[in-house]
Scaffold this motif. Structure first.
Motif, short mmCIF file in Angstrom:
data_model
loop_
_atom_site.label_atom_id
_atom_site.label_comp_id
_atom_site.label_asym_id
_atom_site.label_seq_id
_atom_site.Cartn_x
_atom_site.Cartn_y
_atom_site.Cartn_z
N LYS A 5 67.89 -30.81 57.92
CA LYS A 5 68.74 -32.00 57.97
C LYS A 5 68.14 -33.07 58.87
O LYS A 5 67.44 -32.77 59.81
CB LYS A 5 70.13 -31.62 58.50
CG LYS A 5 70.92 -30.72 57.58
CD LYS A 5 72.27 -30.38 58.15
CE LYS A 5 73.21 -31.50 57.85
NZ LYS A 5 74.60 -31.20 58.13
N LEU A 6 68.45 -34.29 58.53
CA LEU A 6 68.08 -35.42 59.37
C LEU A 6 68.96 -35.42 60.61
O LEU A 6 70.10 -34.93 60.57
CB LEU A 6 68.30 -36.74 58.62
CG LEU A 6 67.52 -36.94 57.33
CD1 LEU A 6 68.01 -38.19 56.60
CD2 LEU A 6 66.03 -37.04 57.61
N ARG A 11 69.73 -40.21 59.82
CA ARG A 11 70.61 -40.39 58.66
C ARG A 11 71.25 -41.78 58.68
O ARG A 11 71.38 -42.44 57.65
CB ARG A 11 71.69 -39.30 58.63
CG ARG A 11 72.66 -39.39 57.46
CD ARG A 11 71.96 -39.18 56.11
NE ARG A 11 72.84 -39.46 54.99
CZ ARG A 11 73.40 -38.55 54.23
NH1 ARG A 11 73.18 -37.26 54.46
NH2 ARG A 11 74.19 -38.89 53.25
N ASP A 81 71.63 -31.69 53.59
CA ASP A 81 70.68 -30.59 53.72
C ASP A 81 69.62 -30.70 52.62
O ASP A 81 69.92 -30.65 51.44
CB ASP A 81 71.43 -29.26 53.60
CG ASP A 81 70.53 -28.05 53.65
OD1 ASP A 81 69.32 -28.19 53.96
OD2 ASP A 81 71.03 -26.95 53.36
N PHE A 82 68.35 -30.84 53.02
CA PHE A 82 67.23 -31.02 52.10
C PHE A 82 66.48 -29.70 51.83
O PHE A 82 65.36 -29.72 51.33
CB PHE A 82 66.25 -32.03 52.68
CG PHE A 82 66.76 -33.43 52.73
CD1 PHE A 82 66.42 -34.36 51.76
CD2 PHE A 82 67.59 -33.85 53.77
CE1 PHE A 82 66.88 -35.67 51.81
CE2 PHE A 82 68.07 -35.15 53.83
CZ PHE A 82 67.70 -36.07 52.85
N CYS A 86 63.84 -30.17 48.52
CA CYS A 86 63.83 -31.62 48.76
C CYS A 86 63.08 -32.00 50.03
O CYS A 86 63.29 -33.08 50.59
CB CYS A 86 65.28 -32.12 48.82
SG CYS A 86 66.21 -31.79 47.32
N GLU A 87 62.18 -31.15 50.46
CA GLU A 87 61.46 -31.36 51.71
C GLU A 87 60.56 -32.59 51.68
O GLU A 87 60.39 -33.26 52.71
CB GLU A 87 60.64 -30.12 52.07
CG GLU A 87 61.48 -28.89 52.39
CD GLU A 87 61.88 -28.07 51.16
OE1 GLU A 87 61.63 -28.51 50.02
OE2 GLU A 87 62.44 -26.99 51.35
N TYR A 90 62.71 -35.50 52.46
CA TYR A 90 63.13 -35.35 53.85
C TYR A 90 62.05 -35.86 54.80
O TYR A 90 62.31 -36.67 55.70
CB TYR A 90 63.44 -33.88 54.13
CG TYR A 90 63.55 -33.52 55.59
CD1 TYR A 90 64.71 -33.81 56.31
CD2 TYR A 90 62.51 -32.88 56.25
CE1 TYR A 90 64.82 -33.47 57.65
CE2 TYR A 90 62.61 -32.53 57.59
CZ TYR A 90 63.76 -32.83 58.28
OH TYR A 90 63.87 -32.50 59.60
N ARG A 94 62.13 -39.08 57.32
CA ARG A 94 61.90 -38.88 58.76
C ARG A 94 60.73 -39.71 59.28
O ARG A 94 60.74 -40.15 60.41
CB ARG A 94 61.61 -37.40 59.05
CG ARG A 94 62.86 -36.58 58.93
CD ARG A 94 62.86 -35.34 59.74
NE ARG A 94 62.87 -35.65 61.16
CZ ARG A 94 62.27 -34.89 62.06
NH1 ARG A 94 61.60 -33.82 61.70
NH2 ARG A 94 62.33 -35.19 63.33
#
Length: 177
Positions: A5-6, A11, A81-82, A86-87, A90, A94
């Protein structure tokens, strides 16, 4: 599986680049999009290749779209939640690369009240005679044959697939009559 998560600040910065009404999910790909890869794997987008929603012809497109794997992905992205494949997005978010993030492709596709995908992408073949150093056999038949020494990928797409797409999926979604 560990959550990816960010931070609250990340976010907030990410969401500030998005329309207010598009902040329910960290990404709308599993809400609005479907990607059908060369081997028949159905995913939510071309970037997420690991969280497979279904595989044609083992599952129909409807089974893939309305199945548990898509629900899991939507639930995760609703929580920010990635971790379900979904990395890549993400890490792009970031690193501050928000404007070039693949997730943004799906922002404008959100259609209220539609239960079928607004966007379907197809990867029908890997036929390519180039052997780019950054590529792999999944994308180039020449690399697959010469560099990877693997047999050709057999396409699962036939007239049955086209009929299923037309009759069972696109007509029900209202995309064709």
């Amino acid at each position: 599986m560990e959550l990816i998560k960010l931070t609250r600040e990340e976010r907030k910065e990410y969401d500030s680049s998005r329309p207010f009404f598009h902040r329910k999910y960290a990404c709308y790909a599993p809400v609005t999009g479907m990607y059908i890869g060369i081997g028949g794997n159905v995913t939510s987008c071309c970037v997420n290749r690991t969280h497979v929603l279904g595989k044609y012809p083992d599952q129909t497109l409807e089974e893939s779209w309305f199945g548990q794997k898509r629900k899991e992905l939507k639930t995760c992205l609703k929580k920010g939640d990635f971790s379900k494949g979904c990395e890549v997005c993400y890490h792009a978010i970031r690193s501050g690369n928000v404007s070039n993030n693949s997730a943004l492709v799906y922002e404008d596709l959100r259609v209220s009240g539609k239960k079928y995908p607004a966007k379907i992408d197809f990867e029908l073949s890997n036929k390519c005679n180039l052997e780019c150093i950054i590529c792999r056999g999944e994308r180039s038949s020449s690399i697959r044959k010469n560099r990877e020494k693997l047999p050709p990928i057999v396409s699962p797409f036939d007239s049955t697939f086209l009929e299923q797409l037309k009759l069972e999926f696109l007509q029900k979604s209202g995309q064709i009559s």
